[in-house]
Motif scaffolding. Structure first.
Motif, PDB file in Angstrom:
ATOM      1  N   MET A  37       0.827  -1.203   0.000  1.00 47.61           N
ATOM      2  CA  MET A  37       0.000   0.000   0.000  1.00 47.61           C
ATOM      3  C   MET A  37       0.863   1.255   0.000  1.00 47.61           C
ATOM      4  O   MET A  37       0.609   2.210  -0.738  1.00 47.61           O
ATOM      5  CB  MET A  37      -0.932   0.002   1.220  1.00 47.61           C
ATOM      6  N   ALA A  38       1.903   1.252   0.837  1.00 50.20           N
ATOM      7  CA  ALA A  38       2.776   2.429   0.942  1.00 50.20           C
ATOM      8  C   ALA A  38       3.519   2.682  -0.367  1.00 50.20           C
ATOM      9  O   ALA A  38       3.601   3.826  -0.844  1.00 50.20           O
ATOM     10  CB  ALA A  38       3.777   2.236   2.085  1.00 50.20           C
ATOM     11  N   ILE A  61       4.523   5.560  -5.471  1.00 49.22           N
ATOM     12  CA  ILE A  61       4.941   5.575  -6.865  1.00 49.22           C
ATOM     13  C   ILE A  61       3.880   6.180  -7.785  1.00 49.22           C
ATOM     14  O   ILE A  61       4.190   6.714  -8.843  1.00 49.22           O
ATOM     15  CB  ILE A  61       5.311   4.148  -7.332  1.00 49.22           C
ATOM     16  N   TYR A  62       2.610   6.131  -7.363  1.00 50.17           N
ATOM     17  CA  TYR A  62       1.557   6.744  -8.175  1.00 50.17           C
ATOM     18  C   TYR A  62       1.276   8.190  -7.758  1.00 50.17           C
ATOM     19  O   TYR A  62       0.412   8.836  -8.333  1.00 50.17           O
ATOM     20  CB  TYR A  62       0.262   5.932  -8.074  1.00 50.17           C
ATOM     21  N   LEU A 117       0.710  -3.692  -9.653  1.00 50.82           N
ATOM     22  CA  LEU A 117       0.517  -2.323 -10.124  1.00 50.82           C
ATOM     23  C   LEU A 117       1.732  -1.447  -9.817  1.00 50.82           C
ATOM     24  O   LEU A 117       2.118  -0.595 -10.626  1.00 50.82           O
ATOM     25  CB  LEU A 117      -0.736  -1.714  -9.476  1.00 50.82           C
ATOM     26  N   THR A 118       2.353  -1.678  -8.665  1.00 50.96           N
ATOM     27  CA  THR A 118       3.524  -0.889  -8.274  1.00 50.96           C
ATOM     28  C   THR A 118       4.715  -1.193  -9.178  1.00 50.96           C
ATOM     29  O   THR A 118       5.382  -0.272  -9.680  1.00 50.96           O
ATOM     30  CB  THR A 118       3.898  -1.172  -6.810  1.00 50.96           C
ATOM     31  N   ASN A 152       7.927   3.908 -15.600  1.00 51.55           N
ATOM     32  CA  ASN A 152       8.714   5.118 -15.289  1.00 51.55           C
ATOM     33  C   ASN A 152      10.156   4.972 -15.755  1.00 51.55           C
ATOM     34  O   ASN A 152      10.758   5.935 -16.265  1.00 51.55           O
ATOM     35  CB  ASN A 152       8.676   5.401 -13.789  1.00 51.55           C
ATOM     36  N   ASN A 153      10.733   3.777 -15.585  1.00 49.60           N
ATOM     37  CA  ASN A 153      12.114   3.551 -16.012  1.00 49.60           C
ATOM     38  C   ASN A 153      12.255   3.604 -17.529  1.00 49.60           C
ATOM     39  O   ASN A 153      13.238   4.123 -18.063  1.00 49.60           O
ATOM     40  CB  ASN A 153      12.604   2.189 -15.497  1.00 49.60           C
ATOM     41  N   ILE A 154      11.254   3.048 -18.230  1.00 50.95           N
ATOM     42  CA  ILE A 154      11.279   3.089 -19.699  1.00 50.95           C
ATOM     43  C   ILE A 154      11.209   4.532 -20.186  1.00 50.95           C
ATOM     44  O   ILE A 154      11.933   4.944 -21.098  1.00 50.95           O
ATOM     45  CB  ILE A 154      10.116   2.252 -20.275  1.00 50.95           C
TER      46      ILE A 154
END
Length: 324
Positions: free
Chosen positions: A157-158, A163-164, A265-266, A273-275
């Motif tokens: 959850m954290a 990340i979102y 999802l994380t 994001n890395n791509i």
């Protein structure tokens, strides 16, 4: 500049990066009086106040264990991630941007902190004879298994919230809300059997993912594997019915589902994001190469017409690169 970056971690190996961030997260927690106060002292204070004023309470100890974990694994853990991003520490260590190692280090540090708060809570509770009398009735398998699943759920959850998140301050407020819901509606501030009397509150909490596995931890503390428990208080019979089919594996499987979904999802978002970051890095390098070639060709021009031709070619190439 490169030497300064390498000074943070002497060895580029994955384990060295994990160890660095584990040490960084652990020391930053224990050297913060505020984090130690709200992460340890407040939980133990509530526990002692409740056990002193109530001779027998079957659920306050597992509730305090769970609330302490929620405090340390949502609010304080998210705060640590927030401070990590704002410090730009990852940007100063060039070769760790594409690895999960820093986040593994943070997770292991949080696991250690939670083990300490769990041991302190249980050790403090068993000072009281009323809680020592319950020792033989605890279902330790489901109790420990439930705590492990709760930690994994809270971590997922954290990280998903982190990340979102585009606004870290707003997300931090959400993490505080998680803690408030846990304290008031999962059996710490008020006994769980009191919460059950208000059906609308109890039904609303089914939308709060930690509820399921917290109920497992509470039920296992009194060995109620059928999620139903009856006790007597002031010569009055009180029943606690957790529902959920009266099968302890139902909330366990639901919690595992939440963990897998949030983890997927994380990691998916992290990879996306890395791509994007890699694509931006390649694009910037391509533009820089075009600029270098442009400057060299301009220096070799002998007429204004040659300059105009090279300039137009550069403009076209530049627009193509920036539009990708």
């Amino acid at each position: 500049m490169l030497k300064e970056n390498k000074a943070f971690i002497k060895d580029k190996k994955w384990f060295s990066i994990v160890h660095f961030y584990f040490k960084y997260a652990t020391t930053s927690y224990f050297f913060s009086p505020i984090k130690c106060f709200i992460g340890f002292f407040v939980i133990l204070l509530v526990l002692n106040m409740w056990l002193i004023t109530h001779s027998v309470d079957y659920f306050v100890v597992p509730s305090c264990v769970c609330v302490g974990m929620i405090r340390n694994t949502t609010q304080l853990f998210f705060l640590q991630l927030k401070q990590y991003r704002e410090s730009c520490l990852h940007a100063r260590i060039k070769y760790i941007k594409k690895t999960l190692a820093p986040y593994i280090g943070f997770m292991l540090s949080n696991l250690l902190i939670n083990i300490i708060i769990i041991l302190l809570t249980l050790g403090n509770a068993f000072i009281y004879k009323s809680q020592r009398d319950l020792l033989g009735n605890i279902n330790w398998f489901y109790f420990i298994f439930g705590i492990l699943l709760l930690w994994l759920l809270l971590i997922s959850m954290a990280y998903s919230l982190y990340i979102y998140s585009r606004n870290l301050l707003a997300s931090y407020c959400i993490s505080i809300t998680f803690y408030i819901f846990a304290v008031y509606y999962l059996g710490c501030a008020y006994p769980y059997y009191v919460i059950k009397e208000y059906a609308f509150i109890d039904n609303a909490m089914y939308f709060f993912p930690p509820k399921y596995i917290v109920n497992v931890v509470q039920a296992s503390y009194v060995n109620a594997t059928d999620l139903y428990f009856v006790f007597y208080k002031s010569n009055k019979s009180i029943s606690v019915d957790y529902g959920m089919g009266h099968n302890i594996w139902y909330p366990i499987l639901i919690s595992i589902g939440f963990i897998l979904l949030l983890s997927f999802l994380t990691i998916l978002k992290w990879k996306i994001n890395n791509i994007k970051a890699q694509s931006n890095f390649i694009n910037i390098n391509s533009i820089k190469n075009i600029q270098d070639k442009y400057q060299k060709k301009i220096a070799q021009c002998l007429t204004i017409d040659e300059v105009n031709i090279i300039h137009n070619n550069f403009k076209e190439n530049f627009e193509n690169k920036t539009s990708k």
